[in-house]
Design a protein around this motif. Sequence first.
Motif, PDB file in Angstrom:
ATOM      1  N   MET A 151      -1.067  -3.931   7.039  1.00 53.22           N
ATOM      2  CA  MET A 151      -0.726  -4.370   5.662  1.00 53.22           C
ATOM      3  C   MET A 151      -1.509  -4.689   4.988  1.00 53.22           C
ATOM      4  SD  MET A 151       3.259  -5.209   6.450  1.00 53.22           S
ATOM      5  CE  MET A 151       3.960  -5.267   4.762  1.00 53.22           C
ATOM      6  N   VAL A 152      -2.522  -5.579   5.365  1.00 53.88           N
ATOM      7  CA  VAL A 152      -3.652  -6.342   4.764  1.00 53.88           C
ATOM      8  C   VAL A 152      -4.555  -5.213   4.476  1.00 53.88           C
ATOM      9  CG1 VAL A 152      -5.403  -7.895   4.961  1.00 53.88           C
ATOM     10  CG2 VAL A 152      -3.155  -8.619   5.370  1.00 53.88           C
ATOM     11  N   ARG A 153      -4.976  -4.233   5.385  1.00 50.61           N
ATOM     12  CA  ARG A 153      -5.976  -3.365   5.120  1.00 50.61           C
ATOM     13  C   ARG A 153      -5.389  -2.262   4.176  1.00 50.61           C
ATOM     14  NH1 ARG A 153      -6.658   0.144   9.176  1.00 50.61           N
ATOM     15  NH2 ARG A 153      -8.851   0.795   8.215  1.00 50.61           N
ATOM     16  N   ILE A 154      -4.058  -2.186   4.121  1.00 50.33           N
ATOM     17  CA  ILE A 154      -3.605  -1.285   3.015  1.00 50.33           C
ATOM     18  C   ILE A 154      -3.731  -1.829   1.733  1.00 50.33           C
ATOM     19  CG2 ILE A 154      -1.644  -0.142   1.934  1.00 50.33           C
ATOM     20  CD1 ILE A 154      -0.414   0.038   4.759  1.00 50.33           C
ATOM     21  N   GLN A 155      -3.501  -3.265   1.553  1.00 47.97           N
ATOM     22  CA  GLN A 155      -3.559  -3.917   0.311  1.00 47.97           C
ATOM     23  C   GLN A 155      -5.200  -4.111  -0.026  1.00 47.97           C
ATOM     24  OE1 GLN A 155      -4.804  -7.591   0.152  1.00 47.97           O
ATOM     25  NE2 GLN A 155      -5.134  -6.775  -1.731  1.00 47.97           N
ATOM     26  N   SER A 156      -6.082  -4.222   1.083  1.00 51.67           N
ATOM     27  CA  SER A 156      -7.508  -4.250   0.524  1.00 51.67           C
ATOM     28  C   SER A 156      -8.178  -2.906   0.232  1.00 51.67           C
ATOM     29  CB  SER A 156      -8.147  -4.989   1.777  1.00 51.67           C
ATOM     30  OG  SER A 156      -8.345  -4.164   2.810  1.00 51.67           O
TER      31      SER A 156
END
Length: 183
Positions: A151-156
């Motif tokens: 999810m962090v990789r999606i957001q970033s």
Amino acid sequence: MSAHATARRAELFDQLVALFLTDGFAHLTLDAIAARLRCSKSTLYTLADSKDALVEAATVHFFRDATDQVETALIGVTDNRITAYLTAVGAALRPASEQFMTDLDSLAPARAVYEKNTAIAARRVQQLISEDSDLPERAAVFAGDVAASTMVRIQSRDVVHRTGLGDADAYLELARLLTGLRS
């Protein structure tokens, strides 16, 4: 603030969010935003004291509404809550154009709002995995951590750059991955 002023303020934020989701915001001036919303610049200054603050406030408004939509989608769901949650996250992000997501990543205050909401959503997914999966505790914690990292990789914007999947589609694929669904 009167009920009319509060309603007008909410309406302006809804219009502002719709504009930003469709067109992004980096290229828009306050004059252009006022013209598109058919209001005065002084009206925009009642919402925020600068363009960056206006973008941040609109981003907060968007994610507050998105969070409400996602949690509402879970009401009454007893099976596959992980899938329901991540599908709802994807649906909430679907209206966001690639330009909006790019602009969001480029403005630190707006990016921070997305980061905060991603962290909250990641904790929620970890909770759902722990509550709903048949995995042993350690495996559920690990799966929750993998979900949070993704999810962090999606957001970033890492996922879109590496895979071409926009945020909404990436959340749907994460749901499939976590629950073993076929496309």
